[in-house]
Enzyme design. Structure first.
Site, PDB file in Angstrom:
ATOM      1  N   THR A  95       0.850  -1.191   0.000  1.00 35.05           N
ATOM      2  CA  THR A  95       0.000   0.000   0.000  1.00 35.05           C
ATOM      3  C   THR A  95       0.883   1.238   0.000  1.00 35.05           C
ATOM      4  O   THR A  95       1.572   1.519   0.991  1.00 35.05           O
ATOM      5  CB  THR A  95      -0.912   0.032   1.237  1.00 35.05           C
ATOM      6  OG1 THR A  95      -1.677  -1.179   1.281  1.00 35.05           O
ATOM      7  CG2 THR A  95      -1.860   1.230   1.165  1.00 35.05           C
ATOM      8  N   LYS A 170      -7.098   1.922  -3.025  1.00 33.72           N
ATOM      9  CA  LYS A 170      -6.728   1.297  -1.746  1.00 33.72           C
ATOM     10  C   LYS A 170      -6.723   2.340  -0.610  1.00 33.72           C
ATOM     11  O   LYS A 170      -7.187   2.076   0.505  1.00 33.72           O
ATOM     12  CB  LYS A 170      -5.352   0.643  -1.892  1.00 33.72           C
ATOM     13  CG  LYS A 170      -4.745   0.137  -0.625  1.00 33.72           C
ATOM     14  CD  LYS A 170      -5.535  -0.994  -0.003  1.00 33.72           C
ATOM     15  CE  LYS A 170      -4.955  -1.383   1.351  1.00 33.72           C
ATOM     16  NZ  LYS A 170      -5.871  -2.219   2.113  1.00 33.72           N
ATOM     17  N   LYS A 238      -0.082   5.276   8.380  1.00 30.24           N
ATOM     18  CA  LYS A 238       0.537   5.614   7.084  1.00 30.24           C
ATOM     19  C   LYS A 238      -0.536   5.771   6.004  1.00 30.24           C
ATOM     20  O   LYS A 238      -0.517   6.722   5.208  1.00 30.24           O
ATOM     21  CB  LYS A 238       1.543   4.502   6.740  1.00 30.24           C
ATOM     22  CG  LYS A 238       2.161   4.529   5.360  1.00 30.24           C
ATOM     23  CD  LYS A 238       1.600   3.472   4.404  1.00 30.24           C
ATOM     24  CE  LYS A 238       1.684   2.049   4.844  1.00 30.24           C
ATOM     25  NZ  LYS A 238       1.098   1.069   3.928  1.00 30.24           N
TER      26      LYS A 238
HETATM   27  N1  NDP Z   1      -1.355  -6.466   7.507  1.00 30.74           N
HETATM   28  C1  NDP Z   1      -2.460  -6.208   6.823  1.00 30.74           C
HETATM   29  O1  NDP Z   1      -3.580  -6.529   7.248  1.00 30.74           O
HETATM   30  C2  NDP Z   1      -2.406  -5.550   5.494  1.00 30.74           C
HETATM   31  C3  NDP Z   1      -1.298  -4.842   5.060  1.00 30.74           C
HETATM   32  N2  NDP Z   1      -1.330  -4.236   3.832  1.00 30.74           N
HETATM   33  C4  NDP Z   1      -0.164  -3.515   3.338  1.00 30.74           C
HETATM   34  O2  NDP Z   1       0.771  -4.505   2.924  1.00 30.74           O
HETATM   35  C5  NDP Z   1       2.099  -4.061   3.180  1.00 30.74           C
HETATM   36  C6  NDP Z   1       2.793  -5.060   4.092  1.00 30.74           C
HETATM   37  O3  NDP Z   1       2.058  -5.136   5.290  1.00 30.74           O
HETATM   38  P1  NDP Z   1       2.441  -6.171   6.458  1.00 30.74           P
HETATM   39  O4  NDP Z   1       2.867  -7.458   5.882  1.00 30.74           O
HETATM   40  O5  NDP Z   1       1.325  -6.128   7.415  1.00 30.74           O
HETATM   41  O6  NDP Z   1       3.687  -5.421   7.091  1.00 30.74           O
HETATM   42  P2  NDP Z   1       4.864  -5.964   8.008  1.00 30.74           P
HETATM   43  O7  NDP Z   1       5.299  -4.794   8.808  1.00 30.74           O
HETATM   44  O8  NDP Z   1       4.487  -7.213   8.688  1.00 30.74           O
HETATM   45  O9  NDP Z   1       6.004  -6.328   6.935  1.00 30.74           O
HETATM   46  C7  NDP Z   1       6.678  -5.324   6.246  1.00 30.74           C
HETATM   47  C8  NDP Z   1       7.657  -5.925   5.257  1.00 30.74           C
HETATM   48  O10 NDP Z   1       8.374  -4.848   4.620  1.00 30.74           O
HETATM   49  C9  NDP Z   1       9.780  -5.084   4.795  1.00 30.74           C
HETATM   50  N3  NDP Z   1      10.496  -3.824   4.844  1.00 30.74           N
HETATM   51  C10 NDP Z   1      10.255  -2.756   5.644  1.00 30.74           C
HETATM   52  N4  NDP Z   1      11.125  -1.759   5.378  1.00 30.74           N
HETATM   53  C11 NDP Z   1      11.932  -2.198   4.390  1.00 30.74           C
HETATM   54  C12 NDP Z   1      13.007  -1.634   3.680  1.00 30.74           C
HETATM   55  N5  NDP Z   1      13.443  -0.383   3.931  1.00 30.74           N
HETATM   56  N6  NDP Z   1      13.602  -2.369   2.725  1.00 30.74           N
HETATM   57  C13 NDP Z   1      13.176  -3.617   2.472  1.00 30.74           C
HETATM   58  N7  NDP Z   1      12.155  -4.231   3.094  1.00 30.74           N
HETATM   59  C14 NDP Z   1      11.546  -3.521   4.060  1.00 30.74           C
HETATM   60  C15 NDP Z   1       9.884  -5.864   6.085  1.00 30.74           C
HETATM   61  O11 NDP Z   1      11.141  -6.509   6.154  1.00 30.74           O
HETATM   62  P3  NDP Z   1      11.760  -6.967   7.579  1.00 30.74           P
HETATM   63  O12 NDP Z   1      11.158  -8.301   7.870  1.00 30.74           O
HETATM   64  O13 NDP Z   1      13.227  -7.024   7.344  1.00 30.74           O
HETATM   65  O14 NDP Z   1      11.377  -5.921   8.586  1.00 30.74           O
HETATM   66  C16 NDP Z   1       8.716  -6.824   5.913  1.00 30.74           C
HETATM   67  O15 NDP Z   1       9.039  -7.858   5.017  1.00 30.74           O
HETATM   68  C17 NDP Z   1       1.967  -2.641   3.757  1.00 30.74           C
HETATM   69  O16 NDP Z   1       2.070  -1.721   2.723  1.00 30.74           O
HETATM   70  C18 NDP Z   1       0.559  -2.654   4.349  1.00 30.74           C
HETATM   71  O17 NDP Z   1       0.007  -1.355   4.441  1.00 30.74           O
HETATM   72  C19 NDP Z   1      -2.383  -4.361   2.979  1.00 30.74           C
HETATM   73  C20 NDP Z   1      -3.485  -5.062   3.353  1.00 30.74           C
HETATM   74  C21 NDP Z   1      -3.604  -5.662   4.653  1.00 30.74           C
HETATM   75  O1  SSN Z   2      -4.569  -2.526   4.514  1.00 27.29           O
HETATM   76  C1  SSN Z   2      -5.107  -3.299   5.309  1.00 27.29           C
HETATM   77  C2  SSN Z   2      -6.473  -3.687   5.158  1.00 27.29           C
HETATM   78  C3  SSN Z   2      -6.985  -4.605   6.187  1.00 27.29           C
HETATM   79  C4  SSN Z   2      -8.340  -5.126   5.806  1.00 27.29           C
HETATM   80  O2  SSN Z   2      -8.824  -4.863   4.690  1.00 27.29           O
HETATM   81  O3  SSN Z   2      -8.910  -5.847   6.645  1.00 27.29           O
END
Ligand code: NDP
Ligand code: SSN
Length: 293
Positions: A95, A170, A238
């Protein structure tokens, strides 16, 4: 089908595992490389860098925390751009804002590669169950190539046209979701502080016109003060911030979203950023008086 997968956080891990379960060959990379091991146990190969993954795979998916992470993985040393080119596709499902997506798209196109943005609606459980809603835009040929993977990851994919439309859709969705979470938190707090049972409020809500899966799922754990992160609060803040910037660009007044953003910011300042976004309830509970004046 062989795909690369960059970013194994809450979402990326579940999505990559799902692809493996459905017979995809997956090569994974994560900034903290140790996190790849769980996926290796499920049959994944590991790439040492984003560039190494792109060199190996025709299609690479990314699921990263925010715009700065998405840009870093593409533009920094050993990044995607070093190996992307003719015949290769890059799909960013993180996102981010439209400007970030456009910057990545332009750079990849200049190298001869194809780009699709495809952020998702749905959280950890829908990611595990392949029930995400995919909001894609960009290169239609690459989108069509990715449909078998999108069919595994999601229950429905939308193709929204030009790059930026997926990111914007989104952000609008998550702006609404964040505001709803604030409204629920205030309602629970108001019920509690005015002598009503918050659990009864949840029961009433669930039977009426504003019943929804989020209230049903999050409400009971909020009442227990349990905020195991499915969607980390720092990511919701964010998204509010990026949605408000989109409102600024388009001169759209969003006082409800702005107030909700303040509550998420306050929660972050209290150290709640890594908890589930429903932990904003702790802020709104704290903001209410302890009794009648
Ligand atoms: N969780 C949710 O319910 C949802 C999340 N999203 C979106 O999906 C994305 C991921 O979310 P989520 O999995 O929850 O987040 P997490 O915080 O669990 O994971 C983030 C990921 O990004 C990596 N990362 C962060 N900073 C860097 C960097 N500078 N360089 C390289 N890799 C980096 C982390 O690596 P490391 O392991 O090394 O920290 C990790 O793999 C976000 O944009 C979020 O807004 C969308 C829908 C639902
Ligand atoms: O970006 C996160 C969305 C979470 C959700 O749709 O439940």
């Amino acid at each position: 089908m062989e795909v690369g997968f960059l970013g194994l956080g809450i979402m990326g891990k579940a999505m990559a595992a799902n692809l493996l379960r459905h017979g995809f060959r997956v090569t994974v990379w994560n900034r903290t490389l140790a996190k790849c091991q769980e996926l290796v146990a499920l049959g994944a190969a590991v790439g040492e860098t984003p560039a190494a993954v792109v060199a190996k795979c025709r299609y690479t998916i990314a699921m990263l925390s925010d715009p700065s992470a998405a840009l870093s993985v593409v533009f920094d040393k050993d990044g995607v751009l070093e190996q992307i080119g003719e015949g290769k596709g890059y799909v960013d499902m993180s996102t981010v804002d439209a400007a970030t997506s456009c910057k990545i798209s332009e750079a990849i196109k200049q190298k001869g590669g194809a780009f699709v943005e495809a952020p998702v609606s749905g959280s950890k459980k829908p990611a595990e169950d392949g029930q995400l809603v995919i909001l894609a835009a960009g290169d239609k040929v690459l989108y069509d190539d990715m449909v078998p993977a999108f069919d595994v990851l999601g229950k429905k994919s939308f193709f929204l046209g030009e790059i930026g439309n997926g990111a914007k859709m989104k952000l609008v969705v998550n702006m609404i979701m964040g505001s709803m979470m604030n409204a629920l938190s205030e309602g629970l707090s108001l019920a509690d502080n005015s002598g009503l049972s918050p659990q009864t409020l949840l029961d009433v809500l669930d039977l009426g016109a504003i019943a929804n899966p989020m209230f049903k799922l999050k409400g009971p754990s909020m009442l227990q003060g349990s905020y195991n992160p499915a969607f980390p609060l720092k990511h919701q803040q964010k998204d509010m911030r990026l949605a408000l910037a989109l409102g600024d660009e388009n001169a759209v007044s969003m006082p409800v979203a702005a107030a909700s953003n303040e509550a998420f910011k306050k929660a972050r300042s209290l150290g709640l950023g890594d908890l589930d976004f429903s932990a904003v309830y702790e802020v709104l509970k704290g903001a209410s008086g302890s009794g009648k004046a």
